[in-house]
Design a protein around this motif. Structure first.
Motif, PDB file in Angstrom:
ATOM      1  N   ASN A 127       0.856  -1.190   0.000  1.00  0.00           N
ATOM      2  CA  ASN A 127       0.000   0.000   0.000  1.00  0.00           C
ATOM      3  C   ASN A 127       0.886   1.232   0.000  1.00  0.00           C
ATOM      4  OD1 ASN A 127      -1.856   2.000   0.320  1.00  0.00           O
ATOM      5  ND2 ASN A 127      -2.825   1.128   2.150  1.00  0.00           N
ATOM      6  N   LEU A 128       1.029   1.838  -1.176  1.00  0.00           N
ATOM      7  CA  LEU A 128       1.885   3.016  -1.305  1.00  0.00           C
ATOM      8  C   LEU A 128       1.066   4.298  -1.126  1.00  0.00           C
ATOM      9  CD1 LEU A 128       4.092   1.740  -4.284  1.00  0.00           C
ATOM     10  CD2 LEU A 128       4.584   1.623  -1.833  1.00  0.00           C
ATOM     11  N   GLY A 129      -0.223   4.130  -0.882  1.00  0.00           N
ATOM     12  CA  GLY A 129      -1.070   5.267  -0.505  1.00  0.00           C
ATOM     13  C   GLY A 129      -1.477   6.181  -1.646  1.00  0.00           C
ATOM     14  N   VAL A 130      -1.182   5.794  -2.890  1.00  0.00           N
ATOM     15  CA  VAL A 130      -1.530   6.682  -4.012  1.00  0.00           C
ATOM     16  C   VAL A 130      -2.700   6.081  -4.797  1.00  0.00           C
ATOM     17  CG1 VAL A 130      -0.696   7.821  -6.114  1.00  0.00           C
ATOM     18  CG2 VAL A 130       0.888   7.386  -4.212  1.00  0.00           C
ATOM     19  N   HIS A 131      -3.831   6.745  -4.814  1.00  0.00           N
ATOM     20  CA  HIS A 131      -4.968   6.345  -5.638  1.00  0.00           C
ATOM     21  C   HIS A 131      -5.928   7.508  -5.722  1.00  0.00           C
ATOM     22  CE1 HIS A 131      -7.121   5.600  -1.815  1.00  0.00           C
ATOM     23  NE2 HIS A 131      -6.045   4.954  -1.439  1.00  0.00           N
ATOM     24  N   PRO A 132      -6.748   7.605  -6.777  1.00  0.00           N
ATOM     25  CA  PRO A 132      -6.835   6.667  -7.897  1.00  0.00           C
ATOM     26  C   PRO A 132      -5.548   6.686  -8.738  1.00  0.00           C
ATOM     27  CG  PRO A 132      -8.197   8.596  -8.337  1.00  0.00           C
ATOM     28  CD  PRO A 132      -7.694   8.739  -6.944  1.00  0.00           C
ATOM     29  N   LEU A 133      -5.268   5.528  -9.332  1.00  0.00           N
ATOM     30  CA  LEU A 133      -4.006   5.352 -10.043  1.00  0.00           C
ATOM     31  C   LEU A 133      -4.201   4.330 -11.162  1.00  0.00           C
ATOM     32  CD1 LEU A 133      -0.793   5.849  -9.709  1.00  0.00           C
ATOM     33  CD2 LEU A 133      -0.808   3.603  -8.641  1.00  0.00           C
ATOM     34  N   THR A 134      -3.660   4.644 -12.335  1.00  0.00           N
ATOM     35  CA  THR A 134      -3.696   3.668 -13.427  1.00  0.00           C
ATOM     36  C   THR A 134      -2.626   2.613 -13.155  1.00  0.00           C
ATOM     37  OG1 THR A 134      -4.432   5.370 -14.965  1.00  0.00           O
ATOM     38  CG2 THR A 134      -3.502   3.352 -15.928  1.00  0.00           C
ATOM     39  N   MET A 135      -3.035   1.344 -13.142  1.00  0.00           N
ATOM     40  CA  MET A 135      -2.122   0.226 -12.860  1.00  0.00           C
ATOM     41  C   MET A 135      -1.253  -0.082 -14.072  1.00  0.00           C
ATOM     42  SD  MET A 135      -2.443  -1.439  -9.867  1.00  0.00           S
ATOM     43  CE  MET A 135      -1.864   0.123  -9.358  1.00  0.00           C
ATOM     44  N   GLY A 136      -0.302  -1.002 -13.881  1.00  0.00           N
ATOM     45  CA  GLY A 136       0.462  -1.549 -14.998  1.00  0.00           C
ATOM     46  C   GLY A 136       1.865  -0.992 -15.099  1.00  0.00           C
ATOM     47  N   GLU A 174       7.072   6.375 -10.439  1.00  0.00           N
ATOM     48  CA  GLU A 174       7.167   4.923 -10.511  1.00  0.00           C
ATOM     49  C   GLU A 174       5.847   4.490 -11.157  1.00  0.00           C
ATOM     50  OE1 GLU A 174       7.757   2.812  -6.796  1.00  0.00           O
ATOM     51  OE2 GLU A 174       8.222   0.936  -7.833  1.00  0.00           O
ATOM     52  N   TYR A 175       5.945   4.243 -12.485  1.00  0.00           N
ATOM     53  CA  TYR A 175       4.731   4.028 -13.263  1.00  0.00           C
ATOM     54  C   TYR A 175       4.033   2.738 -12.843  1.00  0.00           C
ATOM     55  CZ  TYR A 175       6.882   7.819 -15.708  1.00  0.00           C
ATOM     56  OH  TYR A 175       7.463   9.029 -15.973  1.00  0.00           O
ATOM     57  N   GLY A 176       2.746   2.857 -12.536  1.00  0.00           N
ATOM     58  CA  GLY A 176       1.968   1.703 -12.097  1.00  0.00           C
ATOM     59  C   GLY A 176       2.080   1.455 -10.604  1.00  0.00           C
ATOM     60  N   PHE A 177       2.862   2.278  -9.889  1.00  0.00           N
ATOM     61  CA  PHE A 177       3.013   2.147  -8.429  1.00  0.00           C
ATOM     62  C   PHE A 177       2.590   3.444  -7.721  1.00  0.00           C
ATOM     63  CE2 PHE A 177       5.754  -1.171 -10.007  1.00  0.00           C
ATOM     64  CZ  PHE A 177       5.705  -2.172  -9.061  1.00  0.00           C
ATOM     65  N   ILE A 178       3.251   4.563  -8.135  1.00  0.00           N
ATOM     66  CA  ILE A 178       2.862   5.862  -7.544  1.00  0.00           C
ATOM     67  C   ILE A 178       2.497   6.869  -8.637  1.00  0.00           C
ATOM     68  CG2 ILE A 178       4.186   5.603  -5.391  1.00  0.00           C
ATOM     69  CD1 ILE A 178       6.361   7.428  -6.642  1.00  0.00           C
ATOM     70  N   SER A 179       2.717   6.483  -9.905  1.00  0.00           N
ATOM     71  CA  SER A 179       2.377   7.345 -11.042  1.00  0.00           C
ATOM     72  C   SER A 179       1.531   6.508 -11.997  1.00  0.00           C
ATOM     73  CB  SER A 179       3.631   7.805 -11.791  1.00  0.00           C
ATOM     74  OG  SER A 179       4.688   8.075 -10.908  1.00  0.00           O
ATOM     75  N   ASP A 180       0.706   7.171 -12.802  1.00  0.00           N
ATOM     76  CA  ASP A 180      -0.173   6.432 -13.719  1.00  0.00           C
ATOM     77  C   ASP A 180       0.637   5.534 -14.645  1.00  0.00           C
ATOM     78  OD1 ASP A 180      -2.543   7.321 -12.688  1.00  0.00           O
ATOM     79  OD2 ASP A 180      -2.634   9.087 -14.002  1.00  0.00           O
ATOM     80  N   GLY A 181       0.193   4.285 -14.769  1.00  0.00           N
ATOM     81  CA  GLY A 181       0.951   3.272 -15.487  1.00  0.00           C
ATOM     82  C   GLY A 181       0.349   2.881 -16.823  1.00  0.00           C
ATOM     83  N   GLY A 182       0.526   1.619 -17.178  1.00  0.00           N
ATOM     84  CA  GLY A 182       0.349   1.167 -18.552  1.00  0.00           C
ATOM     85  C   GLY A 182      -0.936   0.449 -18.904  1.00  0.00           C
ATOM     86  N   TYR A 183      -1.884   0.313 -17.945  1.00  0.00           N
ATOM     87  CA  TYR A 183      -3.165  -0.301 -18.331  1.00  0.00           C
ATOM     88  C   TYR A 183      -4.030   0.819 -18.902  1.00  0.00           C
ATOM     89  CZ  TYR A 183      -2.112  -4.402 -15.378  1.00  0.00           C
ATOM     90  OH  TYR A 183      -1.571  -5.515 -14.805  1.00  0.00           O
TER      91      TYR A 183
END
Ligand SMILES: NC(=O)c1ccc[n+]([C@@H]2O[C@H](COP(=O)([O-])OP(=O)(O)OC[C@H]3O[C@@H](n4cnc5c(N)ncnc54)[C@H](OP(=O)(O)O)[C@@H]3O)[C@@H](O)[C@H]2O)c1
Ligand SMILES: [Zn+2]
Ligand SMILES: [Zn+2]
Length: 338
Positions: A50-59, A110-119
Motif C-alpha cells: 500500500n503506497l497510498g496513491v490512488h486513484p491510479l492507473t495500474m500496470g 514509478e509508473y503503475g506504483f505511484i504514477s499512472d501506469g500502462g493499463y
C-alpha cells in the motif's frame, strides 16, 4: 482514453475514461500496445502493498511506440518501438548517481506504483525511460521484460551468482521463469520449486536441472540431499509465505545468499547464529536499474531468455486476467493489449 484504475485496498480495479496525457518537456508519449499483468497487482488489491496513491492507473510492464514528443526531444523518435523503464529517480542522490535509481531517496515517478501506469492507451514518460526494442521481439513477448525479466536480472546481479553454484528458484512463476533461464545462462545448477504440474513442466522446458513439487517433497531436505549436504548457494525467494520463508532459510548453505523477491505480508524470523556460523547473507531485491532493463532486452533478443505468455486480453477483460492470476492458473503472463 480508457484506463484501468486502482482505488485503494479491497476495492475493485475499474475501467474508466481519463484524459490522454500530453508529453511535457523532455518527455515522449507512448501509444501502448501491450501491458503485462504482474502478481504485484494482487498485493495492491489486498493491501499487502500500500503506497497510498490512488486513484491510479495500474500496470508497469509497458510496451508500445512513440506517437508524440514534447519540447526538447528529437522528432525522429516518433514511431520508435519501446519498452518503458518504470522508475524515474531524482538523478541527484547517491543511488541515482550510481545508476541504482530503484532505491532513489527522492523518487519522482514509478509508473503503475505511484504514477499512472500502462493499463491505458497512452503514457507520457521521460525520453530516457523509453528504451528501444529490437524487431525480433514482438510487443506481447516484450511486455514481461519490463518487470519479470528485469527483476530476475537485478536479483541475480545482487547475489553475485557464479557458475557451478547451486541456485534455488523458490516459486516457479513469472519472475521464476526468467530466473531459471538466467541462472542457467550464468552456468549455475538450478533447482526450481513449485506446486503446479504445468508450471513445473514449463520450468523443466526452460532448462531447470531439477524441479521439485513442494506438495510432494520436503523441499529443504531435498535440496540438502541433491547438493550433497552442502545446501543452496543462492535461494531466490519468489513466494515469501509463512510456509516458504523458513524452508528457504533451512536449505541455505555456507556463504549462502537468500534473496527476497516475493512477499505475502508476514514477517520473517531467523536466528542470527545460523547467519554467523555459516556466514550467510539475507537481502532484498526491488525492481531494477535502467541498465538492468537494457540487459534484459538483450537477453531476450539474443534468445538466452524466453518470455512465456499464457494469454492476451483486451483492456476491457482485465478482470478475467486478475481472476486467473489470483487462482494461480496462469502458466506465464497475461498481457493486456489496449
Ligand atoms: N521485488 C520485486 O521487485 C518484485 C518484482 C516482481 C514481482 N515481485 C513479487 O514476487 C512474487 C512473485 O511474482 P510472480 O510475478 O513471479 O508471481 P507468480 O507468477 O504468481 O509466481 C509465484 C509462484 O510461486 C509459486 N508458489 C506459491 N506458493 C508456493 C509454495 N508454498 N511452494 C512453492 N511454490 C509456491 C506459485 O506456484 P503455484 O501456483 O503452483 O503455487 C507461483 O508459480 C510476488 O510476490 C510479486 O509481487 C517482486
Ligand atoms: Zn511487476
Ligand atoms: Zn535519486
Amino acid at each position: 482514453m480508457k484506463a484501468i484504475r486502482y482505488h485503494g485496498p479491497d476495492q475493485p480495479f475499474i475501467l474508466e475514461q481519463v484524459a490522454i496525457p500530453e508529453p511535457g518537456p523532455g518527455q515522449v508519449r507512448v501509444k501502448i500496445t501491450a501491458a503485462g499483468m504482474c502478481h504485484t497487482e494482487l498485493h495492491f488489491m489486498s493491501g499487502v502493498l500500500n503506497l497510498g496513491v490512488h486513484p491510479l492507473t495500474m500496470g508497469h510492464e509497458i510496451v508500445g511506440h512513440i506517437d508524440a514528443v514534447g519540447p526538447n526531444v528529437k522528432s525522429s523518435r516518433v514511431g520508435e518501438r519501446v519498452i518503458v523503464y518504470y522508475y524515474a529517480g531524482c538523478g541527484k542522490c547517491r543511488y541515482c548517481r550510481t545508476g541504482e535509481e530503484q532505491i532513489c531517496q527522492d523518487l519522482q515517478e514509478e509508473y503503475g506504483f505511484i504514477s499512472d501506469g500502462g493499463y491505458a492507451e497512452y503514457i507520457a514518460v521521460p525520453e530516457r525511460n523509453a528504451v528501444p526494442l529490437p524487431d525480433n521481439i514482438d510487443d506481447v513477448h516484450a511486455a514481461p521484460i519490463g518487470c519479470g525479466v528485469t527483476t530476475a536480472v537485478h536479483a541475480a546481479r545482487l547475489t553475485g551468482l557464479k557458475s557451478r553454484e547451486w541456485a534455488v528458484i523458490y516459486g516457479a512463476g513469472s519472475v521464476g521463469f526468467g530466473l531459471i533461464q538466467l541462472a542457467k545462462a550464468q552456468g549455475a545448477n538450478v533447482i526450481a520449486i513449485g506446486r503446479t504440474t504445468a508450471k513445473l513442466k514449463q520450468a523443466d522446458s526452460l532448462g531447470a536441472d531439477i524441479c521439485l513439487d513442494a506438495t510432494k517433497v520436503k523441499t529443504a531436505e531435498e535440496v540438502r540431499r541433491i547438493t550433497g549436504g552442502h545446501g543452496a548457494d543462492v535461494v531466490f525467494e519468489c513466494v515469501g509465505s509463512t510456509e516458504t520463508m523458513p524452508l528457504a532459510a533451512q536449505m541455505l548453505g555456507r556463504r549462502g545468499r537468500l534473496i527476497f523477491i516475493g512477499y505475502t505480508g508476514p514477517d520473517f524470523h531467523i536466528n542470527p547464529v545460523q547467519l554467523i556460523v555459516f556466514e550467510q547473507k539475507i537481502m532484498g531485491s526491488v525492481g531494477a536499474s535502467l541498465e538492468d532493463l537494457y540487459t534484459a532486452v538483450d537477453l531476450v533478443s539474443t534468445g538466452l531468455v524466453r518470455t512465456i505468455i499464457d494469454r492476451t486480453l483486451p483492456l476491457g477483460e482485465f478482470a478475467n486476467g486478475i481472476e486467473h492470476l489470483k487462482s494461480g492458473k496462469l502458466v506465464g503472463k497475461a498481457v493486456l493489449v489496449p
